[in-house]
Design a protein around this motif. Structure first.
Motif, PDB file in Angstrom:
ATOM      1  N   ARG A  21       0.809  -1.222   0.000  1.00 35.51           N
ATOM      2  CA  ARG A  21       0.000   0.000   0.000  1.00 35.51           C
ATOM      3  C   ARG A  21       0.839   1.266   0.000  1.00 35.51           C
ATOM      4  O   ARG A  21       0.368   2.318  -0.382  1.00 35.51           O
ATOM      5  CB  ARG A  21      -0.930   0.013   1.203  1.00 35.51           C
ATOM      6  N   GLY A  22       2.057   1.211   0.474  1.00 31.56           N
ATOM      7  CA  GLY A  22       2.901   2.402   0.534  1.00 31.56           C
ATOM      8  C   GLY A  22       2.577   3.261   1.741  1.00 31.56           C
ATOM      9  O   GLY A  22       1.721   2.926   2.560  1.00 31.56           O
ATOM     10  N   PRO A  23       3.260   4.401   1.852  1.00 26.21           N
ATOM     11  CA  PRO A  23       3.078   5.264   3.028  1.00 26.21           C
ATOM     12  C   PRO A  23       1.756   6.026   2.986  1.00 26.21           C
ATOM     13  O   PRO A  23       1.144   6.171   1.931  1.00 26.21           O
ATOM     14  CB  PRO A  23       4.264   6.223   2.937  1.00 26.21           C
ATOM     15  N   SER A  24       1.350   6.502   4.156  1.00 28.16           N
ATOM     16  CA  SER A  24       0.168   7.369   4.239  1.00 28.16           C
ATOM     17  C   SER A  24       0.425   8.448   5.276  1.00 28.16           C
ATOM     18  O   SER A  24       1.138   8.232   6.249  1.00 28.16           O
ATOM     19  CB  SER A  24      -1.088   6.577   4.597  1.00 28.16           C
ATOM     20  N   VAL A  25      -0.157   9.622   5.045  1.00 28.02           N
ATOM     21  CA  VAL A  25      -0.010  10.772   5.935  1.00 28.02           C
ATOM     22  C   VAL A  25      -1.399  11.236   6.344  1.00 28.02           C
ATOM     23  O   VAL A  25      -2.272  11.405   5.500  1.00 28.02           O
ATOM     24  CB  VAL A  25       0.714  11.945   5.232  1.00 28.02           C
ATOM     25  N   THR A  26      -1.586  11.454   7.652  1.00 26.12           N
ATOM     26  CA  THR A  26      -2.831  12.006   8.166  1.00 26.12           C
ATOM     27  C   THR A  26      -2.497  13.187   9.071  1.00 26.12           C
ATOM     28  O   THR A  26      -1.751  13.033  10.038  1.00 26.12           O
ATOM     29  CB  THR A  26      -3.624  10.957   8.979  1.00 26.12           C
TER      30      THR A  26
ATOM     31  N   PHE B 207      10.996   1.930  -0.224  1.00 21.20           N
ATOM     32  CA  PHE B 207      11.015   1.560  -1.638  1.00 21.20           C
ATOM     33  C   PHE B 207      10.972   2.781  -2.559  1.00 21.20           C
ATOM     34  O   PHE B 207      10.863   2.639  -3.772  1.00 21.20           O
ATOM     35  CB  PHE B 207       9.843   0.624  -1.959  1.00 21.20           C
ATOM     36  N   GLY B 208      11.018   3.982  -1.970  1.00 22.25           N
ATOM     37  CA  GLY B 208      11.011   5.206  -2.764  1.00 22.25           C
ATOM     38  C   GLY B 208       9.635   5.731  -3.109  1.00 22.25           C
ATOM     39  O   GLY B 208       9.516   6.740  -3.797  1.00 22.25           O
ATOM     40  N   ARG B 209       8.601   5.073  -2.640  1.00 19.01           N
ATOM     41  CA  ARG B 209       7.241   5.567  -2.895  1.00 19.01           C
ATOM     42  C   ARG B 209       6.927   6.697  -1.924  1.00 19.01           C
ATOM     43  O   ARG B 209       7.468   6.733  -0.816  1.00 19.01           O
ATOM     44  CB  ARG B 209       6.232   4.440  -2.743  1.00 19.01           C
ATOM     45  N   SER B 210       6.053   7.588  -2.316  1.00 15.64           N
ATOM     46  CA  SER B 210       5.725   8.706  -1.442  1.00 15.64           C
ATOM     47  C   SER B 210       4.222   8.960  -1.403  1.00 15.64           C
ATOM     48  O   SER B 210       3.497   8.605  -2.326  1.00 15.64           O
ATOM     49  CB  SER B 210       6.460   9.971  -1.888  1.00 15.64           C
ATOM     50  N   ALA B 211       3.806   9.576  -0.311  1.00 12.18           N
ATOM     51  CA  ALA B 211       2.428  10.030  -0.133  1.00 12.18           C
ATOM     52  C   ALA B 211       2.498  11.501   0.236  1.00 12.18           C
ATOM     53  O   ALA B 211       3.319  11.907   1.063  1.00 12.18           O
ATOM     54  CB  ALA B 211       1.731   9.237   0.965  1.00 12.18           C
ATOM     55  N   ILE B 212       1.658  12.302  -0.384  1.00  6.82           N
ATOM     56  CA  ILE B 212       1.682  13.746  -0.159  1.00  6.82           C
ATOM     57  C   ILE B 212       0.337  14.196   0.393  1.00  6.82           C
ATOM     58  O   ILE B 212      -0.713  13.819  -0.124  1.00  6.82           O
ATOM     59  CB  ILE B 212       2.002  14.500  -1.465  1.00  6.82           C
ATOM     60  N   GLN B 213       0.398  15.000   1.452  1.00  2.93           N
ATOM     61  CA  GLN B 213      -0.800  15.597   2.042  1.00  2.93           C
ATOM     62  C   GLN B 213      -0.569  17.104   2.084  1.00  2.93           C
ATOM     63  O   GLN B 213       0.425  17.564   2.642  1.00  2.93           O
ATOM     64  CB  GLN B 213      -1.023  15.052   3.450  1.00  2.93           C
ATOM     65  N   THR B 214      -1.472  17.876   1.483  1.00  2.00           N
ATOM     66  CA  THR B 214      -1.351  19.331   1.482  1.00  2.00           C
ATOM     67  C   THR B 214      -2.534  19.926   2.231  1.00  2.00           C
ATOM     68  O   THR B 214      -3.678  19.530   2.000  1.00  2.00           O
ATOM     69  CB  THR B 214      -1.322  19.878   0.038  1.00  2.00           C
ATOM     70  N   ILE B 215      -2.228  20.858   3.130  1.00  2.00           N
ATOM     71  CA  ILE B 215      -3.297  21.578   3.816  1.00  2.00           C
ATOM     72  C   ILE B 215      -3.110  23.072   3.574  1.00  2.00           C
ATOM     73  O   ILE B 215      -2.004  23.549   3.348  1.00  2.00           O
ATOM     74  CB  ILE B 215      -3.362  21.271   5.334  1.00  2.00           C
TER      75      ILE B 215
END
Length: 134
Positions: free
Chosen positions: A23-28, A91-99
């Motif tokens: 699933r890769g990373p997640s940001v909350t 693994f170099g995958r990223s998750a982006i969260q913008t507020i």
């Protein structure tokens, strides 16, 4: 037959455990709420990241604890402030969260009030000088 069941359970367990990596990373972000109006010059951004090796806030690396929690103070400028959080996994995958935060600086409000008061005082004194002519 029992061996087949044990092997099947091991395979199912391995697949279940590897789903987190798939699933890769997640940001909350937990604080502040996206779109909030901020009346202070700084605010603490809080949240949690899962399955991440490192974390960036507006391109600068920040610390995450062993639970994945992060907390970082940012300066809030008057107007629109975009805060971008990027989590990267091994693994170099990223998750982006913008507020987006809207800065309403108290010092600007005080400056506006002071200038309005000065203008009002000037207009009153001008009215008084015009009414006191002999």
């Amino acid at each position: 037959m029992a061996t087949l069941i044990v092997v099947g359970l091991i395979v199912i367990f391995a697949i279940w455990r590897s789903l987190d990596y798939a699933r890769g990373p997640s940001v909350t972000v937990t604080e502040p709420i996206n779109g909030s109006s901020i009346s202070t010059e700084s605010i603490i951004i809080k949240g949690v990241v899962e399955r991440a090796k490192n974390m960036l806030l507006n391109g600068n690396e920040i610390n995450i604890d062993e639970k994945g929690d992060f907390s970082e103070t940012v300066i809030v400028f008057p107007g629109i402030n975009l805060i971008t959080l990027t989590a990267k996994d091994q693994f170099g995958r990223s998750a982006i969260q913008t507020i987006t935060l809207v800065g309403n600086s108290m010092s600007n409000d005080r400056d506006n009030m002071d200038s309005a008061t000065t203008t009002k005082d000037t207009s009153i004194s001008n009215n008084n000088s015009s009414t006191t002519t002999p």
